[in-house]
Design an enzyme around this catalytic site. Structure first.
Site, mmCIF file in Angstrom:
data_model
loop_
_atom_site.group_PDB
_atom_site.id
_atom_site.type_symbol
_atom_site.label_atom_id
_atom_site.label_comp_id
_atom_site.label_asym_id
_atom_site.label_seq_id
_atom_site.Cartn_x
_atom_site.Cartn_y
_atom_site.Cartn_z
ATOM 1 N N SER A 180 0.797 -1.225 0.000
ATOM 2 C CA SER A 180 0.000 0.000 0.000
ATOM 3 C C SER A 180 0.828 1.273 0.000
ATOM 4 O O SER A 180 0.357 2.313 -0.438
ATOM 5 C CB SER A 180 -0.964 0.000 1.180
ATOM 6 O OG SER A 180 -0.284 -0.281 2.378
ATOM 7 N N HIS A 208 -5.271 -3.628 -2.360
ATOM 8 C CA HIS A 208 -4.982 -2.655 -3.425
ATOM 9 C C HIS A 208 -4.879 -3.303 -4.803
ATOM 10 O O HIS A 208 -4.512 -2.637 -5.772
ATOM 11 C CB HIS A 208 -3.687 -1.903 -3.115
ATOM 12 C CG HIS A 208 -3.851 -0.848 -2.077
ATOM 13 N ND1 HIS A 208 -4.388 0.390 -2.341
ATOM 14 C CD2 HIS A 208 -3.574 -0.856 -0.750
ATOM 15 C CE1 HIS A 208 -4.420 1.112 -1.232
ATOM 16 N NE2 HIS A 208 -3.923 0.382 -0.255
ATOM 17 N N LYS A 239 -11.693 0.273 -1.103
ATOM 18 C CA LYS A 239 -10.772 0.958 -2.003
ATOM 19 C C LYS A 239 -11.387 1.045 -3.403
ATOM 20 O O LYS A 239 -12.270 1.848 -3.605
ATOM 21 C CB LYS A 239 -9.414 0.285 -1.939
ATOM 22 C CG LYS A 239 -8.757 0.694 -0.618
ATOM 23 C CD LYS A 239 -7.599 -0.084 -0.169
ATOM 24 C CE LYS A 239 -7.160 0.451 1.188
ATOM 25 N NZ LYS A 239 -6.444 -0.516 1.985
HETATM 26 C C1 LIG Z 1 -6.341 -0.679 3.327
HETATM 27 C C2 LIG Z 1 -5.868 -2.035 3.648
HETATM 28 C C3 LIG Z 1 -6.551 -2.813 4.571
HETATM 29 C C4 LIG Z 1 -7.713 -2.293 5.361
HETATM 30 O O1 LIG Z 1 -8.878 -2.291 4.607
HETATM 31 P P1 LIG Z 1 -10.159 -1.533 5.188
HETATM 32 O O2 LIG Z 1 -11.281 -2.117 4.443
HETATM 33 O O3 LIG Z 1 -9.951 -0.079 4.931
HETATM 34 O O4 LIG Z 1 -10.217 -1.833 6.652
HETATM 35 C C5 LIG Z 1 -6.104 -4.095 4.788
HETATM 36 N N1 LIG Z 1 -5.032 -4.585 4.147
HETATM 37 C C6 LIG Z 1 -4.340 -3.848 3.255
HETATM 38 C C7 LIG Z 1 -3.164 -4.437 2.568
HETATM 39 C C8 LIG Z 1 -4.727 -2.545 2.976
HETATM 40 O O5 LIG Z 1 -4.046 -1.814 2.100
#
Ligand SMILES: *Cc1c(COP(=O)(O)O)cnc(C)c1O
Length: 391
Positions: A180, A208, A239
């Protein structure tokens, strides 16, 4: 002395190190242009890869769901919180991901907290990429399994550490799919091969990668054509899907088990009907067309090629996540502040989100960005980059 004085001291320390996060307030919906602290700015830091966060179809699906189901779930999934919408979302995600089964959670963070302690515990070993997301780290800690960090995206180091490591009852290998803060992609085929060799459970967090990698945004497993070879796939709806929520895809026995043992599923209320309906509309949108995913990659190629040519260091990104490497957290903050004055919203990221001394501006590209706006933003990035001696 007050017993909470340490809080003031800790906050002062963050401030002195340039690590105090400036939390901006967004007024109105997400999009290429947003209003932040009363200023209209070009948005380069949301995870709204495909522009779904304010999509008319997702919004009307959410509105209809409120009419049909009301606003609150009033229960956890295992008691009275599972609606037909939750089941439909899980069916659609299973289809989209090409998995055997899916179980959904309140967020990606919750999905990691649910699955890791459910599949490993005391006496087991987790091999975890050193740059894995905080929710993976916390899930590992909750599990009480032994945690061995291997070098970032280095299958050789993973192999060495697994061979050396004291064998646990069970072995789990976890990696982010797309990292990320770096935008690079995990060497998943090699990781899967090592997992097979050592009888380890293979897990990837595709937060992502979804809506970004693979055919029509089907994610990293599709990107590498590893269907059926990754035991646990973690996903988020927060996302590219533009809403909120998380899920685990894998075998039916895994998802059945998580519905019995994943603690956030049992002890925290279900996602609201409005959110779930919007998620279903997002998956439908991706199944219907890959044009937004293509647009996202076009914007990414255009922007990153120009930025690199100007002389910015974008690290090893292979995806729309675009770290503009700076180093010192104070300089990164200064850069972000100056961009904001120029009408560009791109937040500085420092410790603990990235290691100390590796502060950066993280730019997130989106299918919602227009080419002219991106060109305009690059000119401003160049101007400030030169002013601060970064390029
Ligand atoms: C953003 C992210 C999360 C968290 O996801 P949410 O739905 O915002 O809680 C988990 N793992 C990774 C790798 C992320 O980039």
């Amino acid at each position: 002395m007050n017993k909470l004085d340490f809080i003031t001291e800790e906050l002062e320390k963050l401030k002195d190190a340039g690590l105090l996060i400036n939390i901006r307030t967004i007024e109105g919906p997400q999009g290429a242009w947003i209003t932040v602290d009363e200023k209209k700015v070009f948005n380069l830091c949301s995870n709204n890869y495909l522009g779904f966060a304010n999509d008319p179809q997702l919004k009307s699906a959410a509105q209809r769901a409120i009419e049909d189901y009301g606003v609150g779930p009033a229960a956890v999934r295992t008691i009275a919180g599972t609606t037909t919408l939750h089941k439909e979302l899980e069916r659609k995600l299973t289809l989209f991901k090409g998995a055997e089964s899916t179980v959904s959670f309140q967020s990606g963070f919750c999905a990691n907290l649910a699955v890791i302690p459910a599949i490993v515990g005391e006496g087991d070993v987790v091999f975890s990429d050193e740059l894995n997301h905080a929710s993976i780290i916390d899930g590992c800690r909750l599990s009480r399994a032994k945690i061995v960090r291997y070098e970032h995206c280095n299958p050789k180091d993973l192999q060495t550490k697994i061979s050396d490591g004291k064998k646990g009852r069970r072995i789990l290998i976890i990696t982010d799919g797309v990292f990320s803060m770096e935008g690079d992609v995990a060497p998943l085929p090699e990781i899967v091969e090592i997992a097979e060799k050592f009888g380890a459970i293979a897990m990837v967090d595709d937060a992502h990668g979804e809506g970004v990698l693979g055919r029509g945004g089907r994610g990293i497993v599709d990107h590498f054509n590893l269907h059926g070879k990754v035991d646990v796939e973690v996903g988020t709806m927060s996302k590219a899907f533009g809403v909120v929520g998380g899920y685990i895809a894998g075998s039916k026995r895994l998802t059945d088990y998580l519905a019995q043992k994943g603690r956030p599923f049992l002890f925290s209320s279900a996602v609201t009907a409005a959110d779930v309906a919007a998620c279903i509309a997002a998956v439908d949108g991706l199944i219907a067309s890959d044009s937004l995913v293509k647009q996202l990659w076009q914007n990414t190629g255009f922007f990153q090629e120009k930025m690199r040519r100007i002389g910015f260091n974008l690290g090893n990104t292979k995806t729309p996540i675009t770290p503009v490497m700076i180093g010192d957290a104070r300089v990164a903050k200064d850069f972000s502040q100056r961009l904001f004055v120029e009408g560009i919203f791109a937040q500085a990221i420092g410790y603990p989100t990235v290691p100390i001394g590796k502060a950066r501006i993280r730019i997130m590209l989106s299918a919602a960005h227009g080419k002219d706006d991106l060109t305009w933003a690059i000119e401003r990035l160049e101007k400030i980059g030169k002013l601060l001696g970064i390029i």
